[in-house]
Design a protein around this motif. Structure first.
Motif: not given
Length: 242
Positions: A99, A101, A144, A147-148, A151, A155-156, A159, A183, A237, A240
């Motif tokens: 992704h 991000t 989605e 994810r938001k 964020e 956090y994100r 991967n 991710g 996660l 960040e």
């Protein structure tokens, strides 16, 4: 002026709030069932449902160094992740895409493992009331929206490379949970997206990497295959702070 002294200006504010809610539902930042329950509660004069913070499976962060070098020693990885097609299928044969991000600057990363918040789980009731052609959209909206949600908390989604490093450092967490790093995903020729996940095989003694369809982390237990119902699903996660 209308009844109960509600001004046209206030009605305009209500209309704008309604359109803002409609927009957020359409873009996936608010699940449709949460919005419907909230509106129904307002109509009936009850209390609004509150969004729960995602409960931690482990009440701490795991700080792990990640250099983001792509896996090349597949023999060592096969020893680490046993199981049929575990490494060869997941890492060699599929074209994984991160992704936007994802930041691959080498350094320390704070990992966190959390359950999927209940309001983002797709239940059988939701599926039964959704046209077949809309099912994929429902899962995409949940992804989605989640994810938001994370964020906003700083956090994100981790991967694939981060997930491998995490598994090396904290293998025990895979014994009770199937851990998804959302991710990174892969898309087949028909447009079907998939995620990889960390798990265990042979009664929890051997680690494994496996692949499943992108909707799987968001499915209620009743919608899963029987063999998958005993597992707790979790997300990996990266912290960040914004």
């Amino acid at each position: 002026m209308t009844s109960r002294d509600v001004s046209d200006e206030q009605l305009g504010q209500l209309a704008r709030r309604y359109h803002d809610l409609f927009r957020r539902v359409r873009e996936g930042s608010v699940p449709i069932d949460v919005a419907l329950k909230g509106l129904q509660a307002l109509i009936e004069g009850g209390e609004l449902p509150t969004r729960e913070s995602p409960p931690l499976l482990e009440g701490k962060h795991y700080r792990i160094h990640v250099d983001y070098s792509k896996p090349t020693d597949f023999e060592a990885l096969e020893q680490m992740f046993s199981g049929k097609h575990s490494v060869s299928r997941v890492l060699k044969r599929l074209d994984w895409i991160d992704h936007e991000t994802i930041d691959e600057t080498p350094g320390e990363r704070d990992f966190l493992v959390v359950q999927v918040p209940s309001e983002f789980i797709v239940t059988r009731d939701v599926i039964d009331n959704t046209p077949l052609l809309r099912e994929a959209d429902i899962y995409q909206e949940r992804e989605e929206g989640l994810r938001k949600c994370f964020e906003c908390k700083g956090y994100r989604f981790a991967n694939l490379v981060e997930a491998i490093k995490f598994s090396q450092a904290q293998p025990h967490l895979q014994r009770a949970h199937r851990i998804f790093p959302l991710g990174t995903s892969v898309c087949d020729g028909n447009g079907q997206r998939s995620f990889m996940y960390l798990t265990m095989r042979n009664k929890g003694y051997d680690r494994a990497l496996r692949v499943t369809y992108a909707h799987e982390p968001f499915r209620d237990r009743s919608l899963r295959a029987i063999s998958m119902r005993k597992w707790n699903y979790a997300l990996l996660l990266i912290h960040e702070p914004v």
